[in-house]
Design a protein around this motif. Structure first.
Motif, PDB file in Angstrom:
ATOM      1  N   SER A 159     -60.902 -56.261 -39.669  1.00  0.00           N
ATOM      2  CA  SER A 159     -62.183 -55.571 -39.466  1.00  0.00           C
ATOM      3  C   SER A 159     -62.826 -55.164 -40.795  1.00  0.00           C
ATOM      4  CB  SER A 159     -62.003 -54.336 -38.571  1.00  0.00           C
ATOM      5  OG  SER A 159     -61.241 -53.337 -39.206  1.00  0.00           O
ATOM      6  N   PHE A 160     -62.001 -54.951 -41.836  1.00  0.00           N
ATOM      7  CA  PHE A 160     -62.560 -54.594 -43.155  1.00  0.00           C
ATOM      8  C   PHE A 160     -63.381 -55.771 -43.702  1.00  0.00           C
ATOM      9  CE2 PHE A 160     -62.605 -54.081 -47.724  1.00  0.00           C
ATOM     10  CZ  PHE A 160     -62.629 -52.717 -47.953  1.00  0.00           C
ATOM     11  N   SER A 161     -62.810 -56.974 -43.588  1.00  0.00           N
ATOM     12  CA  SER A 161     -63.514 -58.170 -44.075  1.00  0.00           C
ATOM     13  C   SER A 161     -64.826 -58.374 -43.327  1.00  0.00           C
ATOM     14  CB  SER A 161     -62.623 -59.408 -43.914  1.00  0.00           C
ATOM     15  OG  SER A 161     -61.607 -59.369 -44.881  1.00  0.00           O
ATOM     16  N   LYS A 162     -64.761 -58.185 -41.994  1.00  0.00           N
ATOM     17  CA  LYS A 162     -65.964 -58.361 -41.164  1.00  0.00           C
ATOM     18  C   LYS A 162     -67.017 -57.311 -41.511  1.00  0.00           C
ATOM     19  CE  LYS A 162     -64.785 -60.562 -36.821  1.00  0.00           C
ATOM     20  NZ  LYS A 162     -63.436 -60.169 -36.383  1.00  0.00           N
ATOM     21  N   ARG A 163     -66.594 -56.047 -41.541  1.00  0.00           N
ATOM     22  CA  ARG A 163     -67.544 -54.944 -41.716  1.00  0.00           C
ATOM     23  C   ARG A 163     -68.253 -54.998 -43.065  1.00  0.00           C
ATOM     24  NH1 ARG A 163     -64.541 -50.795 -40.096  1.00  0.00           N
ATOM     25  NH2 ARG A 163     -65.601 -50.564 -38.118  1.00  0.00           N
ATOM     26  N   PHE A 164     -67.487 -55.359 -44.116  1.00  0.00           N
ATOM     27  CA  PHE A 164     -68.055 -55.284 -45.472  1.00  0.00           C
ATOM     28  C   PHE A 164     -68.356 -56.660 -46.072  1.00  0.00           C
ATOM     29  CE2 PHE A 164     -65.459 -51.300 -45.103  1.00  0.00           C
ATOM     30  CZ  PHE A 164     -66.535 -50.433 -45.013  1.00  0.00           C
ATOM     31  N   GLY A 165     -68.132 -57.719 -45.300  1.00  0.00           N
ATOM     32  CA  GLY A 165     -68.447 -59.064 -45.787  1.00  0.00           C
ATOM     33  C   GLY A 165     -67.602 -59.477 -46.982  1.00  0.00           C
ATOM     34  N   VAL A 166     -66.330 -59.095 -46.953  1.00  0.00           N
ATOM     35  CA  VAL A 166     -65.412 -59.445 -48.055  1.00  0.00           C
ATOM     36  C   VAL A 166     -64.434 -60.496 -47.542  1.00  0.00           C
ATOM     37  CG1 VAL A 166     -63.761 -58.518 -49.729  1.00  0.00           C
ATOM     38  CG2 VAL A 166     -65.528 -57.033 -48.791  1.00  0.00           C
ATOM     39  N   LYS A 167     -64.279 -61.566 -48.311  1.00  0.00           N
ATOM     40  CA  LYS A 167     -63.414 -62.677 -47.881  1.00  0.00           C
ATOM     41  C   LYS A 167     -61.972 -62.184 -47.655  1.00  0.00           C
ATOM     42  CE  LYS A 167     -62.568 -67.457 -49.294  1.00  0.00           C
ATOM     43  NZ  LYS A 167     -61.182 -67.543 -49.677  1.00  0.00           N
ATOM     44  N   GLU A 168     -61.360 -62.636 -46.555  1.00  0.00           N
ATOM     45  CA  GLU A 168     -59.953 -62.286 -46.309  1.00  0.00           C
ATOM     46  C   GLU A 168     -59.099 -62.742 -47.481  1.00  0.00           C
ATOM     47  OE1 GLU A 168     -58.727 -61.447 -41.807  1.00  0.00           O
ATOM     48  OE2 GLU A 168     -58.141 -63.387 -42.586  1.00  0.00           O
ATOM     49  N   GLY A 169     -58.219 -61.875 -47.921  1.00  0.00           N
ATOM     50  CA  GLY A 169     -57.334 -62.225 -49.030  1.00  0.00           C
ATOM     51  C   GLY A 169     -57.782 -61.653 -50.354  1.00  0.00           C
ATOM     52  N   THR A 170     -58.976 -61.048 -50.386  1.00  0.00           N
ATOM     53  CA  THR A 170     -59.459 -60.429 -51.629  1.00  0.00           C
ATOM     54  C   THR A 170     -58.666 -59.147 -51.903  1.00  0.00           C
ATOM     55  OG1 THR A 170     -61.678 -61.213 -51.089  1.00  0.00           O
ATOM     56  CG2 THR A 170     -61.521 -59.526 -52.810  1.00  0.00           C
ATOM     57  N   ALA A 171     -58.073 -59.064 -53.108  1.00  0.00           N
ATOM     58  CA  ALA A 171     -57.330 -57.847 -53.471  1.00  0.00           C
ATOM     59  C   ALA A 171     -58.316 -56.693 -53.636  1.00  0.00           C
ATOM     60  CB  ALA A 171     -56.547 -58.077 -54.753  1.00  0.00           C
TER      61      ALA A 171
END
Ligand code: TMP
Length: 235
Positions: A100-112
């Motif tokens: 949900s963090f990736s979805k909510r903030f538009g950050v690619k999964e796997g980004t440190a």
């Protein structure tokens, strides 16, 4: 100590009262749900993996000064724990963007992430566990300012201990969810820490070894759970 009557049956566990008013017995099921119960299934052997792995981690955390509800494992599926009043918050700590963090903030999964992220959800199935901030927690009277501070400090300490531990067994701790309880005026760590409540990625291959295999319809869901137990040296 002996079990008496069933207190509660949740999506993944049953809870029984015992002859000690301060202790309940938790029995882990193989049932799995996702998306607030919309997706249902069974994962063979999940109850045993979650019970044994969670107990191992709670003992580790206790040894590092984190107070938990853990009392004693009875068998592969069942454990005595302290009877707490659950604070109705899901406390989510993240090291790497996913879900949900990736979805909510538009950050690619796997980004440190540049620093661990800590967020609360209001534990309420009817509302779908909405995200909630500190001020809203206080406004609704879900916890006191002191409890919020304690919960945040404990969650970040748990993150440090678990990151170190999983690194040594070749697993990346992407994120996880904790729950806390009130016990005789104190705040202690409750619920479970398992492949149901954490994202675990293999450090070499990036393979998902947690409940995301079930949520995302991947195969070999039970194998992922068993692999975590094996890496933790529990079989
Ligand atoms: P999320 O990315 O879906 O918000 O999930 C964050 C972490 O919390 C992940 O490790 C899975 C865990 N989690 C639970 O334990 N229970 C839940 O109901 C949800 C939604 C997530």
């Amino acid at each position: 100590m002996e079990r008496t009557t069933q207190l509660y049956e949740g999506k993944a566990k049953k809870v029984y009262l015992t002859t000690d008013p301060d202790v309940v017995l938790v029995s882990y099921k193989d049932d799995a749900t996702a998306f607030n119960g919309l997706k249902k299934g069974t994962i063979k052997g999940k109850g045993e993996v979650n019970n044994v792995c969670s107990n191992h981690l709670f003992r580790l955390l206790e040894s590092k000064g984190v107070k938990t509800h853990y009392v004693e494992q009875i068998n592969e599926r069942e454990t005595f724990v302290r009877k707490v009043e659950i604070v109705p918050l899901e406390v989510i700590v993240r090291n790497i963007a996913a879900g949900s963090f990736s979805k909510r903030f538009g950050v690619k999964e796997g980004t440190a992430l540049k620093a661990p992220s800590l967020e609360f959800s209001y534990k309420n199935d009817d509302l779908g566990d909405p995200m909630i901030n500190d001020s809203q927690v206080l406004a609704l009277g879900l916890a006191t300012p002191e409890e919020i501070d304690k919960i945040k400090a404990m969650a970040l300490k748990v993150n440090e201990i678990l990151c170190d531990y999983f690194k040594e067994v070749g697993i990346i701790l992407v994120d996880f969810k904790l729950e806390f309880g009130r016990f005789h005026g104190d705040i202690i760590l409750a619920d479970e820490i398992s492949p149901d409540t954490c994202r675990f990625w293999d450090a070499k291959t990036g393979e998902k070894l947690d409940k995301d295999r079930f949520r995302r319809d991947l195969d070999d869901v039970d194998k992922g759970y068993r692999e975590i137990k094996k890496r933790m040296g529990l079989e």
